[in-house]
Structure formats: structure tokens, C-alpha cells
Write a protein that holds these residues in place. Structure first.
Motif, PDB file in Angstrom:
ATOM      1  N   ILE A   1       0.906  -1.276   0.077  1.00  0.00           N
ATOM      2  CA  ILE A   1       0.011  -0.187  -0.108  1.00  0.00           C
ATOM      3  C   ILE A   1       0.937   1.127   0.066  1.00  0.00           C
ATOM      4  O   ILE A   1       0.534   2.158  -0.590  1.00  0.00           O
ATOM      5  CB  ILE A   1      -0.901  -0.133   1.299  1.00  0.00           C
ATOM      6  N   GLU A   2       2.007   1.351   0.686  1.00  0.00           N
ATOM      7  CA  GLU A   2       2.856   2.392   0.673  1.00  0.00           C
ATOM      8  C   GLU A   2       3.507   2.645  -0.648  1.00  0.00           C
ATOM      9  O   GLU A   2       3.669   3.683  -1.086  1.00  0.00           O
ATOM     10  CB  GLU A   2       3.998   2.248   1.689  1.00  0.00           C
TER      11      GLU A   2
ATOM     12  N   GLU B   1       2.790   5.037  -7.405  1.00  0.00           N
ATOM     13  CA  GLU B   1       1.581   4.780  -8.296  1.00  0.00           C
ATOM     14  C   GLU B   1       1.793   3.408  -8.804  1.00  0.00           C
ATOM     15  O   GLU B   1       1.547   3.102  -9.904  1.00  0.00           O
ATOM     16  CB  GLU B   1       1.432   5.782  -9.458  1.00  0.00           C
TER      17      GLU B   1
ATOM     18  N   HIS C   1       1.088   4.219  -3.048  1.00  0.00           N
ATOM     19  CA  HIS C   1       0.914   5.831  -2.630  1.00  0.00           C
ATOM     20  C   HIS C   1       2.086   6.525  -3.151  1.00  0.00           C
ATOM     21  O   HIS C   1       2.031   7.521  -3.655  1.00  0.00           O
ATOM     22  CB  HIS C   1       0.526   5.907  -1.285  1.00  0.00           C
ATOM     23  N   ARG C   2       3.364   5.919  -3.006  1.00  0.00           N
ATOM     24  CA  ARG C   2       4.465   6.564  -3.097  1.00  0.00           C
ATOM     25  C   ARG C   2       5.010   6.614  -4.826  1.00  0.00           C
ATOM     26  O   ARG C   2       5.140   7.618  -5.262  1.00  0.00           O
ATOM     27  CB  ARG C   2       5.659   6.111  -2.425  1.00  0.00           C
TER      28      ARG C   2
END
Length: 57
Positions: free
Chosen positions: A42-43, A49, A46-47
Motif C-alpha cells: 500500500i505504501e 503509483e 501511494h509513493r
């Protein structure tokens, strides 16, 4: 459905298949480790794409 990532100057589609082999096929990925892997993914999403398949997350 188009899975390409569109940005200002490029269009990309990268596919990876990640495998975690374990010796003797023991179940070493416990629920706690699985939750940690999901949080890392998930990180990354977000970081950078990076999109993961929904059926895994």
C-alpha cells in the motif's frame, strides 16, 4: 479495460509476478507477516503509483 498508466509524457504497462519460495513448503508467512507485506504494498502504491491486483490486497 485499459491497465496502462498514463502520465504527461509517457504511457506504461509493467507486469510483475512476485513469488516467495520457502524451503520444504513450510507455512512461514503468518498473518502478522502478511499484514506487513500488505502495508508495504500500500505504501508503494501511494509513493510510486504502482497498482496491485485487488484480489490480493
Amino acid at each position: 479495460m485499459d491497465d496502462h498508466i498514463l502520465k504527461r509524457h509517457n504511457k506504461t504497462l509493467l507486469l510483475y509476478h512476485i513469488v516467495f519460495p520457502v524451503k520444504y513448503r513450510n507455512s512461514v508467512i503468518s498473518e502478522e507477516v502478511g499484514i506487513g507485506l500488505k502495508e508495504i504494498c500500500i505504501e508503494l502504491f501511494h509513493r510510486y503509483e504502482i497498482h496491485f491486483f485487488r484480489n490480493w490486497l
